[in-house]
Design a protein around this motif. Structure first.
Motif, short mmCIF file in Angstrom:
data_model
loop_
_atom_site.label_atom_id
_atom_site.label_comp_id
_atom_site.label_asym_id
_atom_site.label_seq_id
_atom_site.Cartn_x
_atom_site.Cartn_y
_atom_site.Cartn_z
N ILE A 4 -12.56 -1.18 -6.08
CA ILE A 4 -11.10 -0.99 -6.13
C ILE A 4 -10.46 -2.13 -6.92
CG2 ILE A 4 -8.99 -1.07 -4.73
CD1 ILE A 4 -10.57 0.55 -2.58
N ASP A 5 -10.91 -3.36 -6.66
CA ASP A 5 -10.37 -4.52 -7.38
C ASP A 5 -10.61 -4.40 -8.89
OD1 ASP A 5 -9.51 -5.63 -5.01
OD2 ASP A 5 -11.13 -7.10 -4.87
N HIS A 6 -11.78 -3.90 -9.27
CA HIS A 6 -12.09 -3.76 -10.70
C HIS A 6 -11.28 -2.63 -11.35
CE1 HIS A 6 -15.15 -6.78 -11.01
NE2 HIS A 6 -15.84 -6.26 -10.02
N GLU A 7 -11.01 -1.59 -10.58
CA GLU A 7 -10.29 -0.43 -11.14
C GLU A 7 -8.78 -0.62 -11.18
OE1 GLU A 7 -11.44 3.03 -8.93
OE2 GLU A 7 -13.51 2.94 -9.65
N HIS A 8 -8.25 -1.47 -10.31
CA HIS A 8 -6.79 -1.62 -10.19
C HIS A 8 -6.41 -3.10 -10.22
CE1 HIS A 8 -6.64 2.59 -9.01
NE2 HIS A 8 -7.61 2.33 -8.14
N SER A 9 -5.51 -3.44 -11.10
CA SER A 9 -5.09 -4.85 -11.19
C SER A 9 -3.90 -5.15 -10.27
CB SER A 9 -4.74 -5.21 -12.63
OG SER A 9 -3.66 -4.41 -13.08
N ARG A 10 -3.11 -4.15 -9.96
CA ARG A 10 -1.90 -4.38 -9.17
C ARG A 10 -2.17 -4.20 -7.67
NH1 ARG A 10 2.97 -4.27 -11.63
NH2 ARG A 10 3.93 -2.83 -10.17
N GLY A 11 -1.52 -5.02 -6.88
CA GLY A 11 -1.69 -4.96 -5.43
C GLY A 11 -1.34 -3.61 -4.84
N GLY A 12 -0.25 -3.00 -5.31
CA GLY A 12 0.16 -1.70 -4.79
C GLY A 12 -0.87 -0.62 -5.05
N ALA A 13 -1.49 -0.65 -6.22
CA ALA A 13 -2.52 0.33 -6.54
C ALA A 13 -3.77 0.10 -5.69
CB ALA A 13 -2.88 0.25 -8.02
N ARG A 14 -4.09 -1.16 -5.43
CA ARG A 14 -5.24 -1.47 -4.58
C ARG A 14 -4.99 -0.99 -3.15
NH1 ARG A 14 -6.99 -7.58 -6.62
NH2 ARG A 14 -7.65 -6.89 -8.70
N LEU A 15 -3.79 -1.23 -2.65
CA LEU A 15 -3.47 -0.78 -1.29
C LEU A 15 -3.51 0.75 -1.21
CD1 LEU A 15 -2.71 -1.50 1.59
CD2 LEU A 15 -0.31 -1.60 0.87
N ALA A 16 -2.96 1.43 -2.19
CA ALA A 16 -2.99 2.89 -2.21
C ALA A 16 -4.43 3.39 -2.26
CB ALA A 16 -2.19 3.42 -3.39
N ALA A 17 -5.29 2.70 -3.00
CA ALA A 17 -6.70 3.11 -3.11
C ALA A 17 -7.43 2.94 -1.79
CB ALA A 17 -7.39 2.32 -4.22
N VAL A 18 -7.15 1.86 -1.06
CA VAL A 18 -7.85 1.67 0.22
C VAL A 18 -7.31 2.66 1.26
CG1 VAL A 18 -6.56 -0.14 1.47
CG2 VAL A 18 -9.06 -0.09 1.56
N ILE A 19 -6.06 3.00 1.18
CA ILE A 19 -5.52 4.04 2.06
C ILE A 19 -6.24 5.36 1.78
CG2 ILE A 19 -3.46 5.45 2.57
CD1 ILE A 19 -1.80 2.84 2.12
N ALA A 20 -6.43 5.69 0.52
CA ALA A 20 -7.15 6.91 0.15
C ALA A 20 -8.60 6.85 0.62
CB ALA A 20 -7.10 7.12 -1.36
N PHE A 21 -9.21 5.67 0.58
CA PHE A 21 -10.58 5.49 1.05
C PHE A 21 -10.67 5.80 2.55
CE2 PHE A 21 -13.88 2.83 2.90
CZ PHE A 21 -14.99 3.14 2.12
N TYR A 22 -9.75 5.25 3.32
CA TYR A 22 -9.74 5.51 4.77
C TYR A 22 -9.47 6.98 5.06
CZ TYR A 22 -10.40 0.88 6.80
OH TYR A 22 -10.94 -0.30 7.22
N ARG A 23 -8.61 7.60 4.27
CA ARG A 23 -8.33 9.03 4.48
C ARG A 23 -9.57 9.87 4.19
NH1 ARG A 23 -6.93 14.05 3.24
NH2 ARG A 23 -4.99 14.93 4.04
N ALA A 24 -10.26 9.53 3.11
CA ALA A 24 -11.47 10.28 2.75
C ALA A 24 -12.54 10.18 3.84
CB ALA A 24 -12.02 9.78 1.42
N ALA A 25 -12.57 9.08 4.55
CA ALA A 25 -13.56 8.89 5.63
C ALA A 25 -13.36 9.89 6.77
CB ALA A 25 -13.51 7.46 6.16
N LEU A 26 -12.19 10.51 6.81
CA LEU A 26 -11.91 11.49 7.86
C LEU A 26 -12.68 12.80 7.68
CD1 LEU A 26 -8.06 11.09 8.22
CD2 LEU A 26 -9.76 10.67 10.00
N ASN A 27 -13.09 13.11 6.45
CA ASN A 27 -13.78 14.37 6.19
C ASN A 27 -13.03 15.54 6.82
OD1 ASN A 27 -16.01 13.34 4.67
ND2 ASN A 27 -16.76 12.46 6.58
N ASP A 28 -11.79 15.71 6.40
CA ASP A 28 -10.92 16.79 6.91
C ASP A 28 -10.70 16.72 8.42
OD1 ASP A 28 -10.38 17.96 4.41
OD2 ASP A 28 -12.29 19.03 4.45
N GLY A 29 -10.70 15.52 8.96
CA GLY A 29 -10.43 15.34 10.39
C GLY A 29 -11.64 15.50 11.28
N GLN A 30 -12.83 15.55 10.68
CA GLN A 30 -14.06 15.75 11.47
C GLN A 30 -14.78 14.46 11.82
OE1 GLN A 30 -14.65 18.93 12.59
NE2 GLN A 30 -12.65 19.12 11.63
#
Length: 189
Positions: A70-96
């Motif tokens: 994430i750090d390599h792909e995004h230089s801005r803090g807001g983009a990094r935070l949005a990416a880690v939020i997406a990472f945590y959401r993806a871990a849900l596997n549609d809530g399963q």
């Protein structure tokens, strides 16, 4: 037992722990899923505590690598935070499922102290990364209303973990989205 079998055991155990919790599966379940004898599991993981420790080590390394990416792909803090939020959401596997750390925290009493320490180490790594992300977001103006990056990191990690639990409880990822909506709205990507 070869490395492929060990990896298959860890994959199967991680999926079981993330979907059913640490107490929601047995070595017999893993043996059936991987297609080996139960005794073969004990060769690499003499106890469930050993298996849990190995799972947490592997998960820590995997998520730490994801944060580096994430750090390599995004230089801005807001983009990094949005990416880690997406990472945590993806871990849900549609809530399963939940992320492994949250799942293990839910079964805290069943885990041995060395695994508790590994969870604490994982969470410390995440807090350090989030603190750095909020610090960057404050410096580059890409995360609004940051006053204390460390306090923000603690609140964000608690929000991400709680949002996963809320979504998993209803098997509805929209609950996650509702929980993090205000945090995500503060990010300029």
């Amino acid at each position: 037992m070869n490395t492929d079998t060990k990896s298959a055991l860890l994959d199967s155990a991680e999926h079981a722990a993330r979907s059913r919790g640490i107490d929601g599966f047995s070595y017999a379940d893993l043996a059936t899923a991987v297609g080996i004898r139960k005794a073969s599991i004990h060769y690499h993981f003499p106890s469930k505590a050993d298996l849990s420790a190995a799972l947490m080590d592997r998960y820590h390394q995997s998520v730490e690598a994801a944060c580096v990416e994430i750090d390599h792909e995004h230089s801005r803090g807001g983009a990094r935070l949005a990416a880690v939020i997406a990472f945590y959401r993806a871990a849900l596997n549609d809530g399963q499922t939940l992320c492994l750390c949250v799942s293990f925290i839910m079964g805290w009493e069943s885990l041995h102290p060395p695994v508790h320490a590994k969870i604490d180490s994982f969470r410390a790594m995440m807090l350090d990364w989030l603190t750095a992300t909020f610090t960057r977001g404050l410096a580059d103006g890409s995360i609004r209303a940051v006053e204390d990056p460390s306090a923000e990191a603690h609140a964000a990690l608690a929000m991400l973990e709680g949002a996963q639990i809320a979504a998993r409880a209803c098997a509805d990822p929209a609950r996650f989205d509702q929980s993090v909506r205000l945090l995500l709205a503060r990010c300029d990507r």
